[in-house]
Design a protein around this motif. Structure first.
Motif, PDB file in Angstrom:
ATOM      1  N   LEU A 283      47.375  28.697  43.967  1.00 50.79           N
ATOM      2  CA  LEU A 283      46.192  28.836  43.125  1.00 50.79           C
ATOM      3  C   LEU A 283      45.739  27.438  42.726  1.00 50.79           C
ATOM      4  CD1 LEU A 283      47.135  31.820  40.788  1.00 50.79           C
ATOM      5  CD2 LEU A 283      46.028  31.875  43.040  1.00 50.79           C
TER       6      LEU A 283
ATOM      7  N   ASN B  36      50.692  31.823  46.271  1.00 52.21           N
ATOM      8  CA  ASN B  36      50.090  33.059  46.775  1.00 52.21           C
ATOM      9  C   ASN B  36      49.965  32.923  48.289  1.00 52.21           C
ATOM     10  OD1 ASN B  36      48.229  35.064  47.693  1.00 52.21           O
ATOM     11  ND2 ASN B  36      47.558  35.356  45.587  1.00 52.21           N
TER      12      ASN B  36
ATOM     13  N   ASN C 154      44.014  32.849  48.025  1.00 53.54           N
ATOM     14  CA  ASN C 154      44.011  33.838  46.945  1.00 53.54           C
ATOM     15  C   ASN C 154      43.274  35.121  47.340  1.00 53.54           C
ATOM     16  OD1 ASN C 154      44.384  34.990  44.389  1.00 53.54           O
ATOM     17  ND2 ASN C 154      42.747  33.794  43.423  1.00 53.54           N
TER      18      ASN C 154
ATOM     19  N   ARG D 183      44.680  38.082  48.168  1.00 56.11           N
ATOM     20  CA  ARG D 183      45.316  39.293  47.653  1.00 56.11           C
ATOM     21  C   ARG D 183      46.264  38.925  46.516  1.00 56.11           C
ATOM     22  NH1 ARG D 183      45.538  39.434  53.092  1.00 56.11           N
ATOM     23  NH2 ARG D 183      47.692  38.694  53.128  1.00 56.11           N
ATOM     24  N   PRO D 184      46.522  39.839  45.582  1.00 56.73           N
ATOM     25  CA  PRO D 184      47.454  39.544  44.480  1.00 56.73           C
ATOM     26  C   PRO D 184      48.890  39.478  44.979  1.00 56.73           C
ATOM     27  CG  PRO D 184      46.794  41.844  44.411  1.00 56.73           C
ATOM     28  CD  PRO D 184      45.942  41.196  45.478  1.00 56.73           C
TER      29      PRO D 184
ATOM     30  N   GLY E   6      39.054  33.329  45.099  1.00 56.10           N
ATOM     31  CA  GLY E   6      39.627  34.563  44.590  1.00 56.10           C
ATOM     32  C   GLY E   6      39.364  34.778  43.112  1.00 56.10           C
TER      33      GLY E   6
ATOM     34  N   LYS F 188      39.872  35.470  39.004  1.00 53.65           N
ATOM     35  CA  LYS F 188      40.732  34.901  37.958  1.00 53.65           C
ATOM     36  C   LYS F 188      41.330  36.040  37.130  1.00 53.65           C
ATOM     37  CE  LYS F 188      37.371  34.204  34.253  1.00 53.65           C
ATOM     38  NZ  LYS F 188      36.953  33.297  33.181  1.00 53.65           N
ATOM     39  N   GLU F 189      42.309  36.677  37.693  1.00 48.00           N
ATOM     40  CA  GLU F 189      42.972  37.793  37.022  1.00 48.00           C
ATOM     41  C   GLU F 189      44.477  37.594  37.065  1.00 48.00           C
ATOM     42  OE1 GLU F 189      41.447  40.985  39.360  1.00 48.00           O
ATOM     43  OE2 GLU F 189      42.957  40.756  40.929  1.00 48.00           O
TER      44      GLU F 189
ATOM     45  N   ARG G  30      48.008  36.881  40.182  1.00 52.32           N
ATOM     46  CA  ARG G  30      47.476  36.260  41.398  1.00 52.32           C
ATOM     47  C   ARG G  30      48.411  35.187  41.954  1.00 52.32           C
ATOM     48  NH1 ARG G  30      43.635  39.620  43.356  1.00 52.32           N
ATOM     49  NH2 ARG G  30      43.320  37.996  44.932  1.00 52.32           N
TER      50      ARG G  30
END
Length: 343
Positions: free
Chosen positions: A51, A179, A184, A186-187, A297, A299-300, A303
Motif C-alpha cells: 500500500l 498486498n 491493491n 483485492r483485500p 485501490g 482506502k478501506e 487492504r
C-alpha cells in the motif's frame, strides 16, 4: 541498479534499488520508508505489492506509519512508563494514555541521513539517525541505522543496528502494508498467511499485553495457510473482536522454522516468505481504514497485512528470548529478509 531521485519537495528524497532477480524497491528518507516494492505475478506482470501514497505531502500527513521504520520501540508502552537501569522514565503519550511506535518524534516521523552503494551482487541504501538523550522521554544518546539490501539472487533484506550510551529500550521494525494482489486490487482477506507460532500475547481492550499467553491451536490465530485471512478475521473470538475485528497481536515465533512467515495470493500466484532473526512478530491486518487515499485501490480496512518482526516486550523477559531492553554494553543487530516467489 541504484538510482537517486530529487522530488519536488524541500527535504524528501527517493532511492530506487534493484539487482539481478531482486524486486525493484523504492525508498524515502522520511521515516526510512519503503514506498513501493515491484514484483511479478505468475504471468510475469509486475505490480506494486505494498500500500502506497502517491505524493510526498501525503507521507508527511500520514498517521498509519505506512511503510515506515517505527521505533525506537515498536508497539505500545503502557501509560508511557519505561524502566531502564532501575529508573522509571515517563515517555510522551500519543495514543490516549499510551506510547505508540516511538511517540510523535519517533523514527517514522523524522528524516534520516542516507548513503547508498552497489557492487556486482548487491545494491543498498543505509539510513542513519542520532537521537539525543531525553527525546520523547527515552534515556540515552542513541545511534541507529536501517540498511535496505537487494541481492542479485532475489532477496530483499532489512538490517537494523543500534547502540546507546546508557541502558534504554530499542526494538524497531518495518511497517510495510503488504498486498500481494498487486496495486491493491483485492483485500488481504482473500489472501493466505502462515505464521510458525504456537503462542500469542493476549491483549486487553486497549491493545496492551495482559502478561498472559494463549495457544494459537484451534483459534483464529492458528495461521497455517489452509484458508483465506478473511475466515480468520470473521470470528466472534474475543481477541479478534477487541481489536476492531482483525488481528493485531504479537506472535512468538517458533525456533528452527524457516521461513518463519509466508503470505500468498492464489489469484496472482505471488508468495512472500519472511526469514528473520527476531524472536517475534506483530501481525496486523489493517483493522482501521486510513484517513488518506492510497495511490491505487480503495482506502478501506483490511487492504494490507503488516508482519512486524521485533523483540519481545520487556515484561516477557522471563521467557528467555531477546526483549526490547538494550544495555549500554551491547550493540543491537537484527535482520529480516523478504523472498519473493510465485506458485
Amino acid at each position: 541498479m541504484l538510482q537517486e531521485e530529487e522530488l519536488k519537495h524541500q527535504t524528501m528524497r527517493k532511492w530506487i534499488i534493484q539487482k539481478g532477480k531482486s524486486p525493484r524497491v523504492e525508498l524515502l528518507n522520511l521515516g526510512a520508508r519503503v514506498q513501493r516494492i515491484w514484483a511479478k505475478d505468475r504471468n510475469g506482470v509486475e505490480e506494486n505489492i505494498l500500500l502506497s501514497y502517491a505524493g510526498p505531502e501525503q507521507y508527511e500527513r500520514d498517521n498509519i506509519f505506512l511503510g515506515a521504520v517505527v521505533g525506537p520501540v515498536a508497539g505500545r508502552i503502557p501509560e508511557g512508563r519505561m524502566t531502564a537501569a532501575d529508573v522509571e522514565h515517563p515517555l510522551t503519550t500519543n495514543e490516549g494514555r499510551h506510547h505508540l511506535h516511538g511517540g510523535d518524534g519517533g523514527f517514522g516521523n523524522v528524516y534520516w541521513e542516507a548513503d547508498a552503494g552497489e557492487d556486482d551482487q548487491q545494491a543498498w541504501v543505509r539510513f542513519s539517525i542520532h537521537r539525543t538523550d531525553g527525546t520523547d522521554g527515552y534515556p540515552g544518546n542513541v545511534k541507529a541505522s536501517v540498511t535496505y539490501i537487494v541481492e542479485a539472487g532475489g532477496d530483499f533484506t532489512v538490517e537494523y543496528d543500534g547502540e546507546s550510551d546508557t541502558d534504554t529500550w530499542f526494538s524497531p521494525t518495518q511497517h510495510m502494508y503488504i498486498n500481494l494482489s498487486g496495486n491493491n486490487k483485492r483485500p488481504v482477506t482473500e489472501q493466505h498467511a502462515e505464521i510458525h507460532a504456537s503462542e500469542v500475547l493476549e491483549l486487553d481492550r486497549e491493545l496492551i499485553p495482559t502478561g498472559k499467553l494463549f495457544s494459537t491451536a484451534g483459534t483464529p490465530f492458528e495461521l497455517n495457510g489452509d484458508k483465506p485471512l478473511g475466515e480468520h478475521i470473521n470470528s466472534f473470538h474475543e481477541q479478534v473482536r477487541d481489536v476492531a475485528g482483525g488481528i493485531d497481536h504479537f506472535f512468538i515465533l517458533e525456533e528452527g522454522k524457516e521461513p518463519q512467515a509466508s503470505v500468498w495470493d492464489e489469484s496472482s500466484g505471488r508468495q512472500l516468505d519472511i526469514i528473520t532473526s527476531a524472536p517475534g512478530a506483530v501481525v496486523y491486518t489493517s483493522n482501521n481504514g486510513p484517513e488518506q487515499d492510497f495511490e491505487a485501490g480503495p482506502k478501506e480496512k483490511h487492504r494490507g497485512i503488516c508482519i512486524e518482526t521485533q523483540q519481545l516486550p520487556v515484561d516477557f523477559a522471563h521467557l528467555g528470548k531477546p526483549t526490547a531492553y538494550l544495555s549500554a554494553k551491547n550493540h543491537f543487530q537484527s535482520s529480516t529478509t523478504l523472498r519473493m516467489n510465485t506458485r
